[in-house]
Design a protein around this motif. Structure first.
Motif, PDB file in Angstrom:
ATOM      1  N   UNK A 292       0.823  -1.214   0.000  1.00 32.73           N
ATOM      2  CA  UNK A 292       0.000   0.000   0.000  1.00 32.73           C
ATOM      3  C   UNK A 292       0.855   1.262   0.000  1.00 32.73           C
ATOM      4  N   UNK A 293       2.115   1.119   0.323  1.00 37.73           N
ATOM      5  CA  UNK A 293       3.024   2.271   0.411  1.00 37.73           C
ATOM      6  C   UNK A 293       3.852   2.457  -0.869  1.00 37.73           C
ATOM      7  N   UNK A 294       4.212   1.340  -1.522  1.00 37.83           N
ATOM      8  CA  UNK A 294       5.100   1.365  -2.681  1.00 37.83           C
ATOM      9  C   UNK A 294       4.543   0.474  -3.786  1.00 37.83           C
ATOM     10  N   UNK A 295       4.972   0.686  -5.028  1.00 34.93           N
ATOM     11  CA  UNK A 295       4.506  -0.164  -6.125  1.00 34.93           C
ATOM     12  C   UNK A 295       4.846  -1.642  -5.888  1.00 34.93           C
ATOM     13  N   UNK A 296       3.980  -2.504  -6.351  1.00 34.76           N
ATOM     14  CA  UNK A 296       4.121  -3.951  -6.127  1.00 34.76           C
ATOM     15  C   UNK A 296       5.323  -4.547  -6.850  1.00 34.76           C
ATOM     16  N   UNK A 297       5.856  -3.865  -7.855  1.00 30.10           N
ATOM     17  CA  UNK A 297       6.985  -4.430  -8.592  1.00 30.10           C
ATOM     18  C   UNK A 297       8.324  -4.234  -7.877  1.00 30.10           C
ATOM     19  N   UNK A 298       8.321  -3.581  -6.730  1.00 32.32           N
ATOM     20  CA  UNK A 298       9.553  -3.404  -5.961  1.00 32.32           C
ATOM     21  C   UNK A 298       9.736  -4.577  -5.004  1.00 32.32           C
ATOM     22  N   UNK A 299      10.982  -4.924  -4.740  1.00 30.01           N
ATOM     23  CA  UNK A 299      11.290  -6.041  -3.848  1.00 30.01           C
ATOM     24  C   UNK A 299      11.537  -5.520  -2.432  1.00 30.01           C
ATOM     25  N   UNK A 300      10.576  -5.794  -1.558  1.00 30.99           N
ATOM     26  CA  UNK A 300      10.664  -5.388  -0.155  1.00 30.99           C
ATOM     27  C   UNK A 300      10.717  -6.638   0.706  1.00 30.99           C
ATOM     28  N   UNK A 301      11.639  -6.664   1.663  1.00 34.62           N
ATOM     29  CA  UNK A 301      11.820  -7.791   2.567  1.00 34.62           C
ATOM     30  C   UNK A 301      11.418  -7.342   3.963  1.00 34.62           C
ATOM     31  N   UNK A 302      10.594  -8.135   4.629  1.00 40.85           N
ATOM     32  CA  UNK A 302      10.203  -7.830   6.008  1.00 40.85           C
ATOM     33  C   UNK A 302      11.403  -8.098   6.917  1.00 40.85           C
ATOM     34  N   UNK A 303      11.903  -7.051   7.561  1.00 38.17           N
ATOM     35  CA  UNK A 303      13.043  -7.170   8.471  1.00 38.17           C
ATOM     36  C   UNK A 303      12.660  -6.689   9.871  1.00 38.17           C
ATOM     37  N   UNK A 304      11.376  -6.800  10.191  1.00 37.23           N
ATOM     38  CA  UNK A 304      10.880  -6.381  11.501  1.00 37.23           C
ATOM     39  C   UNK A 304      11.699  -7.071  12.592  1.00 37.23           C
ATOM     40  N   UNK A 305      12.125  -6.296  13.556  1.00 34.77           N
ATOM     41  CA  UNK A 305      12.910  -6.842  14.659  1.00 34.77           C
ATOM     42  C   UNK A 305      14.407  -6.813  14.411  1.00 34.77           C
ATOM     43  N   UNK A 306      14.812  -6.483  13.193  1.00 39.46           N
ATOM     44  CA  UNK A 306      16.240  -6.409  12.884  1.00 39.46           C
ATOM     45  C   UNK A 306      16.797  -5.059  13.309  1.00 39.46           C
ATOM     46  N   UNK A 307      18.000  -5.068  13.805  1.00 41.66           N
ATOM     47  CA  UNK A 307      18.657  -3.813  14.189  1.00 41.66           C
ATOM     48  C   UNK A 307      19.470  -3.298  13.005  1.00 41.66           C
ATOM     49  N   UNK A 308      19.975  -2.078  13.129  1.00 39.82           N
ATOM     50  CA  UNK A 308      20.795  -1.518  12.058  1.00 39.82           C
ATOM     51  C   UNK A 308      22.112  -2.269  11.922  1.00 39.82           C
ATOM     52  N   UNK A 309      22.498  -3.032  12.928  1.00 40.98           N
ATOM     53  CA  UNK A 309      23.700  -3.854  12.811  1.00 40.98           C
ATOM     54  C   UNK A 309      23.430  -5.067  11.919  1.00 40.98           C
ATOM     55  N   UNK A 310      22.143  -5.452  11.795  1.00 43.07           N
ATOM     56  CA  UNK A 310      21.788  -6.629  10.999  1.00 43.07           C
ATOM     57  C   UNK A 310      21.410  -6.277   9.562  1.00 43.07           C
ATOM     58  N   UNK A 311      20.750  -5.133   9.369  1.00 41.18           N
ATOM     59  CA  UNK A 311      20.361  -4.697   8.025  1.00 41.18           C
ATOM     60  C   UNK A 311      20.337  -3.176   8.015  1.00 41.18           C
ATOM     61  N   UNK A 312      21.017  -2.604   7.009  1.00 39.95           N
ATOM     62  CA  UNK A 312      21.123  -1.155   6.944  1.00 39.95           C
ATOM     63  C   UNK A 312      21.293  -0.741   5.489  1.00 39.95           C
ATOM     64  N   UNK A 313      21.208   0.555   5.238  1.00 36.30           N
ATOM     65  CA  UNK A 313      21.383   1.082   3.895  1.00 36.30           C
ATOM     66  C   UNK A 313      22.697   0.602   3.293  1.00 36.30           C
TER      67      UNK A 313
END
Length: 139
Positions: A24-45
């Motif tokens: 609902x926030x971004x176009x469906x053709x983009x690849x988004x991964x649910x990283x809920x609970x991850x810290x910036x040490x685990x996933x970041x820009x």
């Protein structure tokens, strides 16, 4: 609130938190991964993103624990938000409005401040993010 990482060309190029489905926030053709609970040490820009049999892993490219781009983004976003939050909190503006003692100008400023905060949380949606950001203007 869920946290998502967008992956483009094997790298995390955006991180976004929302209560809505990411579709609902971004176009469906983009690849988004649910990283809920991850810290910036685990996933970041700018982290590398690898899909192994449906399981995503992220790394900064050893040995650096955090990319320069991610650190720059975090510092700038924090600096800007802290500045305006301090200004509004120190004025007691929300309390004045809640108590019905705010002037019309103070009420209008609080609405403008809330609009600024919403725009601030939406910078991730800008087309050139994170390489080019147009920051919202303080009221």
């Amino acid at each position: 609130m869920k946290k998502y990482a967008r992956v483009v060309d094997g790298k995390v190029d955006n991180i976004y938190e929302t209560v809505n489905p990411i579709s609902e926030e971004y176009p469906a053709d983009q690849l988004w991964i649910d990283v809920t609970g991850s810290s910036s040490a685990e996933v970041d820009y700018d982290y590398n993103a690898v899909n192994t049999d449906g399981l995503w892993s992220f790394n900064s490219g050893f040995p650096w624990p955090q990319t320069a781009l991610a650190e720059q983004m975090r510092i700038e976003k924090g600096r800007r938000l802290d500045s305006v939050m301090t200004q509004v909190a120190s004025s007691g503006l929300q309390f004045k409005v809640d108590l019905g003692v705010a002037t019309a100008a103070e009420q209008a400023y609080l609405i403008a401040f809330k609009e600024y905060c919403v725009a601030f949380t939406q910078v991730n949606k800008q087309p050139a993010f994170p390489l080019s950001i147009v920051w919202p203007v303080l009221p």
